[in-house]
Design a protein around this motif. Sequence first.
Motif, PDB file in Angstrom:
ATOM      1  N   PRO A  21       4.595  -7.382 -10.430  1.00  0.00           N
ATOM      2  CA  PRO A  21       5.016  -5.999 -10.677  1.00  0.00           C
ATOM      3  C   PRO A  21       4.922  -5.178  -9.404  1.00  0.00           C
ATOM      4  CG  PRO A  21       2.803  -6.347 -11.483  1.00  0.00           C
ATOM      5  CD  PRO A  21       3.297  -7.688 -11.046  1.00  0.00           C
ATOM      6  N   ARG A  22       5.600  -4.061  -9.394  1.00  0.00           N
ATOM      7  CA  ARG A  22       5.643  -3.223  -8.204  1.00  0.00           C
ATOM      8  C   ARG A  22       4.681  -2.043  -8.319  1.00  0.00           C
ATOM      9  NH1 ARG A  22      11.233  -1.427  -5.968  1.00  0.00           N
ATOM     10  NH2 ARG A  22       9.980  -1.422  -4.059  1.00  0.00           N
TER      11      ARG A  22
ATOM     12  N   LEU B  59       4.482   1.495  -6.277  1.00  0.00           N
ATOM     13  CA  LEU B  59       5.131   2.372  -5.315  1.00  0.00           C
ATOM     14  C   LEU B  59       4.167   3.484  -4.948  1.00  0.00           C
ATOM     15  CD1 LEU B  59       8.656   2.658  -7.009  1.00  0.00           C
ATOM     16  CD2 LEU B  59       7.852   0.964  -5.351  1.00  0.00           C
TER      17      LEU B  59
ATOM     18  N   TYR C 230      -0.157  -6.656  -7.250  1.00  0.00           N
ATOM     19  CA  TYR C 230       1.093  -5.901  -7.166  1.00  0.00           C
ATOM     20  C   TYR C 230       1.838  -6.193  -5.864  1.00  0.00           C
ATOM     21  CZ  TYR C 230      -0.217  -2.998 -11.156  1.00  0.00           C
ATOM     22  OH  TYR C 230      -0.548  -2.561 -12.417  1.00  0.00           O
TER      23      TYR C 230
ATOM     24  N   THR D 274      13.126  -0.571 -10.352  1.00  0.00           N
ATOM     25  CA  THR D 274      11.903  -0.352 -11.120  1.00  0.00           C
ATOM     26  C   THR D 274      12.095  -0.970 -12.501  1.00  0.00           C
ATOM     27  OG1 THR D 274      12.654   1.794 -11.975  1.00  0.00           O
ATOM     28  CG2 THR D 274      11.371   1.812  -9.932  1.00  0.00           C
TER      29      THR D 274
ATOM     30  N   THR E 243       6.370  -1.248 -13.482  1.00  0.00           N
ATOM     31  CA  THR E 243       6.193  -0.540 -12.213  1.00  0.00           C
ATOM     32  C   THR E 243       5.202   0.611 -12.360  1.00  0.00           C
ATOM     33  OG1 THR E 243       8.465  -1.067 -11.582  1.00  0.00           O
ATOM     34  CG2 THR E 243       7.387   0.717 -10.393  1.00  0.00           C
TER      35      THR E 243
ATOM     36  N   VAL F 207       9.036   3.570 -16.486  1.00  0.00           N
ATOM     37  CA  VAL F 207       8.006   2.854 -15.735  1.00  0.00           C
ATOM     38  C   VAL F 207       6.682   2.906 -16.502  1.00  0.00           C
ATOM     39  CG1 VAL F 207       9.120   3.225 -13.504  1.00  0.00           C
ATOM     40  CG2 VAL F 207       7.482   4.925 -14.365  1.00  0.00           C
TER      41      VAL F 207
END
Length: 397
Positions: A216-217, A219, A239, A276, A280, A304
Amino acid sequence: MLDLADELNRWLEEGRDFAVATVVAVSGSAPRGPGAALAVDADGIAIGSVSGGCVEGAVYDLCAQALKDGQAVRERFGYSDEDAFAVGLTCGGVLDILVTPVRADGPGRKVLQVALSAAARGEAAALARVVRGPAQLLGRALAVHPSEARWGPPRTESGGSYEGDLGGHPDLDRAVVDETRSLLNAGRTGTFDIARDGSHCEPDLTLFVESSVPPPRMLVFGAIDFAAALVRVGKFLGYHVTVCDARPVFATRSRFPEADDIVVDWPHRYLRRTRTDERTVVCVLTHDAKFDVPLLEAALRLPVAYIGAMGSRRTHEDRDRRLRETGLTEAELTRLHSPIGLDLGARTPEETALSIAAEIIATRQGGTGLPLRDSHTPIHTGTEARRSGSASRVGSF
């Protein structure tokens, strides 16, 4: 098993024989969930864990025996066992464990290699194994690739969308691939029941599906010292971490050596063009209205998993007013975690990063954020859902 993909793929490439024990079901309180694995090679070297120590010795012996006789076996460990304190789970939970031998001359080695090598490369793949049914099918597996572009280029049947077979039953194979792919495309691990003719009428097989998907991201917006600490924590949690800031003098590799990506752009503009999904997490550390208001306006309209913003309570009140003026609804605004993080009394960047990570985990798992001593909810959340047969998400979001 796929949580040990790097090591097990290397063992396969080295031609080692080994046996792997995988948690395929959990009831009650247990230290590790479905998919956790312990592997033992022919020299007795062990990697991984299925219980955090409670039953490791007994599972190690099962792996050694399976490697010796070449037979898959399913065993249950729980507090109700007569020798609970010897090989049981004193925390009160129950684990069902599938032990599968992987020998050079045994069936299924290629199937496992397909799934493990894909997972080791960070590609999406799933491994479906029979965990209940006739003895000759126990442990039989299919390696399945996704059919949708979400996790990468779509594949076709002729292009190798899956590997293996479940005993020469094409209808069963196709039905299992379809069910497995549904779980994989959702990034989930779980079980399902099916009949040997591929139907769902009077099922006589249970299959356990492990899904491995790209990380998963996270940000992180705002290239400040708190961001550097959050990058380290985000990487520790698994992440893929991106740092974004509109100021090139601050968004540099030397300041964020552990970040996967560093982007110099206006935060809201980058968020609108980047990928996304519902896993996220968005962490806004700029606490500057000209950056974070347009960014949060965009973020709060995306599906998200988590959105948090740094700032004092006065900053939050001003930000809330400005966001309302953009037309965001009350439901959208309630998704914002601001001020960001749990109240741990954090002062340093590292402590603050830990409080943010704790809030992300609590949001994902439905935790209260209270000391366990003062809460009365199950310690290991999600076990009841697994008991009811629902699929569980793999990894963090």
